[in-house]
Design an enzyme around this catalytic site. Sequence first.
Site, PDB file in Angstrom:
ATOM      1  N   HIS A   1      50.544  -6.472  37.063  1.00 45.06           N
ATOM      2  CA  HIS A   1      51.019  -5.183  37.580  1.00 45.06           C
ATOM      3  C   HIS A   1      50.506  -4.876  38.994  1.00 45.06           C
ATOM      4  O   HIS A   1      51.277  -4.505  39.876  1.00 45.06           O
ATOM      5  CB  HIS A   1      50.589  -4.043  36.649  1.00 45.06           C
ATOM      6  CG  HIS A   1      50.980  -4.254  35.216  1.00 45.06           C
ATOM      7  ND1 HIS A   1      52.162  -4.846  34.847  1.00 45.06           N
ATOM      8  CD2 HIS A   1      50.345  -3.959  34.050  1.00 45.06           C
ATOM      9  CE1 HIS A   1      52.238  -4.887  33.524  1.00 45.06           C
ATOM     10  NE2 HIS A   1      51.145  -4.361  33.018  1.00 45.06           N
TER      11      HIS A   1
ATOM     12  N   ASP B   1      59.849 -17.929  10.032  1.00 48.99           N
ATOM     13  CA  ASP B   1      58.636 -18.445  10.651  1.00 48.99           C
ATOM     14  C   ASP B   1      59.087 -19.105  11.961  1.00 48.99           C
ATOM     15  O   ASP B   1      59.854 -20.084  11.927  1.00 48.99           O
ATOM     16  CB  ASP B   1      57.989 -19.457   9.698  1.00 48.99           C
ATOM     17  CG  ASP B   1      56.686 -19.984  10.272  1.00 48.99           C
ATOM     18  OD1 ASP B   1      56.521 -19.913  11.515  1.00 48.99           O
ATOM     19  OD2 ASP B   1      55.859 -20.467   9.493  1.00 48.99           O
ATOM     20  N   PHE B   2      58.637 -18.582  13.083  1.00 50.05           N
ATOM     21  CA  PHE B   2      59.150 -19.064  14.376  1.00 50.05           C
ATOM     22  C   PHE B   2      58.754 -20.516  14.645  1.00 50.05           C
ATOM     23  O   PHE B   2      59.298 -21.163  15.526  1.00 50.05           O
ATOM     24  CB  PHE B   2      58.663 -18.168  15.525  1.00 50.05           C
ATOM     25  CG  PHE B   2      59.012 -16.711  15.341  1.00 50.05           C
ATOM     26  CD1 PHE B   2      60.187 -16.346  14.688  1.00 50.05           C
ATOM     27  CD2 PHE B   2      58.187 -15.709  15.828  1.00 50.05           C
ATOM     28  CE1 PHE B   2      60.519 -15.010  14.508  1.00 50.05           C
ATOM     29  CE2 PHE B   2      58.507 -14.369  15.657  1.00 50.05           C
ATOM     30  CZ  PHE B   2      59.671 -14.012  14.987  1.00 50.05           C
TER      31      PHE B   2
ATOM     32  N   HIS C   1      56.485  -4.887  33.173  1.00 49.03           N
ATOM     33  CA  HIS C   1      57.192  -3.615  32.974  1.00 49.03           C
ATOM     34  C   HIS C   1      56.979  -2.645  34.140  1.00 49.03           C
ATOM     35  O   HIS C   1      57.764  -1.724  34.322  1.00 49.03           O
ATOM     36  CB  HIS C   1      56.845  -2.984  31.615  1.00 49.03           C
ATOM     37  CG  HIS C   1      55.530  -2.291  31.551  1.00 49.03           C
ATOM     38  ND1 HIS C   1      54.353  -2.964  31.320  1.00 49.03           N
ATOM     39  CD2 HIS C   1      55.182  -0.986  31.681  1.00 49.03           C
ATOM     40  CE1 HIS C   1      53.365  -2.092  31.316  1.00 49.03           C
ATOM     41  NE2 HIS C   1      53.834  -0.890  31.519  1.00 49.03           N
TER      42      HIS C   1
ATOM     43  N   LYS D   1      54.652 -10.648  29.002  1.00 49.97           N
ATOM     44  CA  LYS D   1      53.343 -11.061  29.475  1.00 49.97           C
ATOM     45  C   LYS D   1      52.340 -10.946  28.335  1.00 49.97           C
ATOM     46  O   LYS D   1      52.620 -10.182  27.419  1.00 49.97           O
ATOM     47  CB  LYS D   1      52.912 -10.219  30.674  1.00 49.97           C
ATOM     48  CG  LYS D   1      52.510  -8.782  30.287  1.00 49.97           C
ATOM     49  CD  LYS D   1      51.798  -8.085  31.383  1.00 49.97           C
ATOM     50  CE  LYS D   1      50.324  -8.025  31.190  1.00 49.97           C
ATOM     51  NZ  LYS D   1      49.827  -6.984  30.287  1.00 49.97           N
TER      52      LYS D   1
END
EC number: 1.1.1.49
Length: 489
Positions: free
Chosen positions: A237, A92-93, A175, A145
Amino acid sequence: MASLSVEPCTFALFGALGDLALRKLFPALYQLDRAGLLHADTRILALARESGEGGARLASIEEHLRRYVPEREIDAAVLQRFTARLDYLSMDFLHAEGYQVLAERIGPEERLIAYFATPASVYGAICEGLARVERARHTRVVLEKPIGHDLESSRRVNDAVAVHFPENRIYRIDHYLGKETVQNLIALRFANSLFETQWNQHHISHVEITVAEQVGIEGRWGYFDEAGQLRDMIQNHLLQLLCLIAMDPPSDLSADSIRDEKVKVLKALAPITAAQVAQQVVRGQYIAGSSQGKAVPGYLEEENSNTQSDTETFVALRADIRNWRWNGVPFYLRTGKRMPQKLSQIVIHFKEPPHYIFAPEQRPLISNRLIIRLQPDEGISLQVMTKDQGLDKGMQLRSGPLQLSFSDTYRSARIPDAYERLLLEVMQGNQNLFVRKDEIEYAWQWCDQLIDGWKQLGDSPKPYAAGTWGPVASIALITRDGRSWYGDL
Ligand code: BG6
């Protein structure tokens, strides 16, 4: 055999069972392994909340890999080597315990690359967790993002990460910066003196940037509806593409030289007041229509949708850059879901020659355009005027392309996915293709005013049928200036 030397690392992928990881990140890592670009000692730790038997989770990762990597690129020996690098840890982060277990799997002196493919609201907790178990020192963190949903929230995320990591170990992903043709933009502009002398308001009349997608929401309604096309695509982007087109030549190729120039462009973007939003910005939402010959539902009829939503799935806008180079040159940006085709391209329209000597009826033909195609069929084409061949043609003009198609020219070479390039750059410690904190903040600041403008105006998105180029207002936006979107059929 690879000629690049890449140091060994432990690649910890937080959010390893999410769509991005399964669809893009594991395949990209596999491709790097296939190309001989992962060090023999590099390990990959897949981290996710889902409990259960690690073996089953790893099997599922492999199954997805086989689905997303083309069959001809699956090599049994490479796959075996790649899966041997993988390990799964359920944690669990948000809780400290998991980090202790994680730390036991990573030596204190090991280079750790921590990739956060999780919601940004968790980034701070992961950084804190890594720092608490003393695994922040040799770590580079990679942030996906969206970083926040406006200036204020993005600052909160960036500040939480900055408590434990200096800027030179933070890699913010966009990306698009890893796409081959986007990098080629830098080569095109700064390795050819031919273009640089023309690259200004004396010679360029306007610029178009289109990023059109054929797909709709693809099961991501919940996420997308919170964001909308402006936050999901323009803030990152399209503004990054605009910066690469508009920036001044950097003094060298270092990350900060390039990013300093991009920031100058963002700072020079003319504000768009609420009153101007109605004229300069068009937002749309797709309704039922057809895509590739099949009937498709509207945005409000997609799976898990909320029928009241006024989130935009399309944005077209006119941006102006207030500096010497670009004064008076509009940049038209356009992006949407459920467009007729997947197409990302930049079109630079050059001005007419100062004095015209050919037949008057041919005048509308005259124009030089530089078309930079990001996808599909990556390539660059320069439209030039020549004379038609033949005794009967006199001085009849025709417009034809001088073409550089990357897929034809480099037929034998596979065009790598953007994530392959970006992951390799992180492993090599190069920040050129990543976004600095101030870039994100200026981009948010500019987008926030548009969102505020919509709110003030009570603006709702205009409908457009799926499978079309957006609302008619988007055509009006550019025809009002006496122009049209290039190539719309
Ligand atoms: C992502 C957006 O950043 O880019 C998606 O969140 C979008 O909504 C995607 O579909 C488009 O990327 P590409 O590389 O397919 O153009």
